[in-house]
Design an enzyme around this catalytic site. Sequence first.
Site, mmCIF file in Angstrom:
data_model
loop_
_atom_site.group_PDB
_atom_site.id
_atom_site.type_symbol
_atom_site.label_atom_id
_atom_site.label_comp_id
_atom_site.label_asym_id
_atom_site.label_seq_id
_atom_site.Cartn_x
_atom_site.Cartn_y
_atom_site.Cartn_z
ATOM 1 N N LYS A 79 0.835 -1.341 -0.223
ATOM 2 C CA LYS A 79 0.385 -0.328 -0.049
ATOM 3 C C LYS A 79 1.020 1.219 0.050
ATOM 4 C CE LYS A 79 -4.519 1.017 0.911
ATOM 5 N NZ LYS A 79 -5.372 -0.135 0.227
ATOM 6 N N GLY A 179 -21.338 5.884 5.637
ATOM 7 C CA GLY A 179 -20.708 6.859 4.503
ATOM 8 C C GLY A 179 -21.333 6.312 3.195
ATOM 9 N N GLY A 181 -19.907 7.083 0.421
ATOM 10 C CA GLY A 181 -19.360 7.054 -0.564
ATOM 11 C C GLY A 181 -19.284 6.665 -1.909
ATOM 12 N N VAL A 183 -17.873 3.645 -2.241
ATOM 13 C CA VAL A 183 -18.126 2.367 -2.284
ATOM 14 C C VAL A 183 -19.802 2.453 -1.046
ATOM 15 C CG1 VAL A 183 -18.228 -0.046 -1.002
ATOM 16 C CG2 VAL A 183 -15.794 1.438 -1.775
#
Length: 346
Positions: A79, A179, A181, A183
């Site tokens: 990452k 959330g 967003g 996804v």
Amino acid sequence: SLFGLPDQAAHERVLFATDEQTGLKTILAVHSTARGPAFGGCRFWSYGNELAALNDALRLAQGMSLKNALANLPFGGGKAVILKPAGEFDRTALFAAFGRAVASLNGAYITAEDVGTTTGDMRIVQQHTQFVSGIPRDGAFGGDPSPKTAWGVFVSIEAGVRLHLKRDTLEGVRVAVQGLGAVGWHLAEFLHKAGAKLLVADVDAAKVARAQELFGAQAVHVNEILAADVDVLAPCALGAVLNAGTVPQIRAKLVAGAANNQLATAADGDTLHGRGVLYLPDYLVNAGGIVSVAREFRNEGEESAVMAEVSQIRDRVAELLDRIRVSGNTPAREADAWARSKLVAG
Ligand code: NAD
């Protein structure tokens, strides 16, 4: 430790790269290449301090090793994080410099989008390295992995509802989505189409208003969504939301969401389990996006094949529950052991 997380295998390598001209400060963490090159997205974030950025990179890279292994991908885990510059900056130049940092690892690490980065950013990165994915292509699948991630979470919720809540469909099942967003929004859409009743929260009031309008969702305050009176909780915003403060308040019987690193500590997973809550580990259920960008990177298959591969997450949820019945472990600990047993050359 600068070399890895407490009680975990050390990361193979960690690159700190800077670029004075653009203000780039980035950390590229390669956790494991045992299964293949380390594959995982790039996060662009304002960190409180540099150690917080390092900790995030190390934790997320390790999570990618487990995620890629459980998804049977021929890739290791890695990452990148880019520390958002405090003042003005040239985004194109910044991501060009990041692309050069990725290139310097000669393929040991392959990047893609994550929180704060876009397909546009990855197009810039692509001008400096071939080791990037998540870029829309004419007439072929690819690009933004979020809808695929949402599909994987959706099929996991379906499986959890069937196997743990003993309900055949999502019709009338109450789901809290934290959330809305990239996804969370797609997930809410899939859930709404399947007949679930949605409770939603986001710091962005406009997203909540749209979900109320389009999905008939009930708005819940961001401080109350985790404790909502629901059947299923889907954390799709931040990490470490399942912690000593929140776990005792959770009323859902099933927790399955997209956010990475949801458990603050392994002990929080034990407490959840002790309260009869089935927690489906984040890196098991949110692998849809990496499945998509991995196929795109290898130029393999088409949209329907990607969706079929993402849908296999449903079977892995069922397998995890079978394994738990045998081992007596919590889902989090069982998934961890299962994934680690696969951290070997494929
Ligand atoms: P995003 O930035 O598009 O969405 C996050 C949403 O959460 C935003 O709408 C934001 O306003 C909202 N939010 C922030 N703080 C909140 C709070 N306290 N309460 C409620 N809402 C809050 O990110 P995303 O791409 O949708 O990813 C969501 C999570 O899923 C992240 O943890 C990410 O690492 C993880 N994930 C994403 C993918 C992917 O394909 N995008 C893949 C795997 C994992």
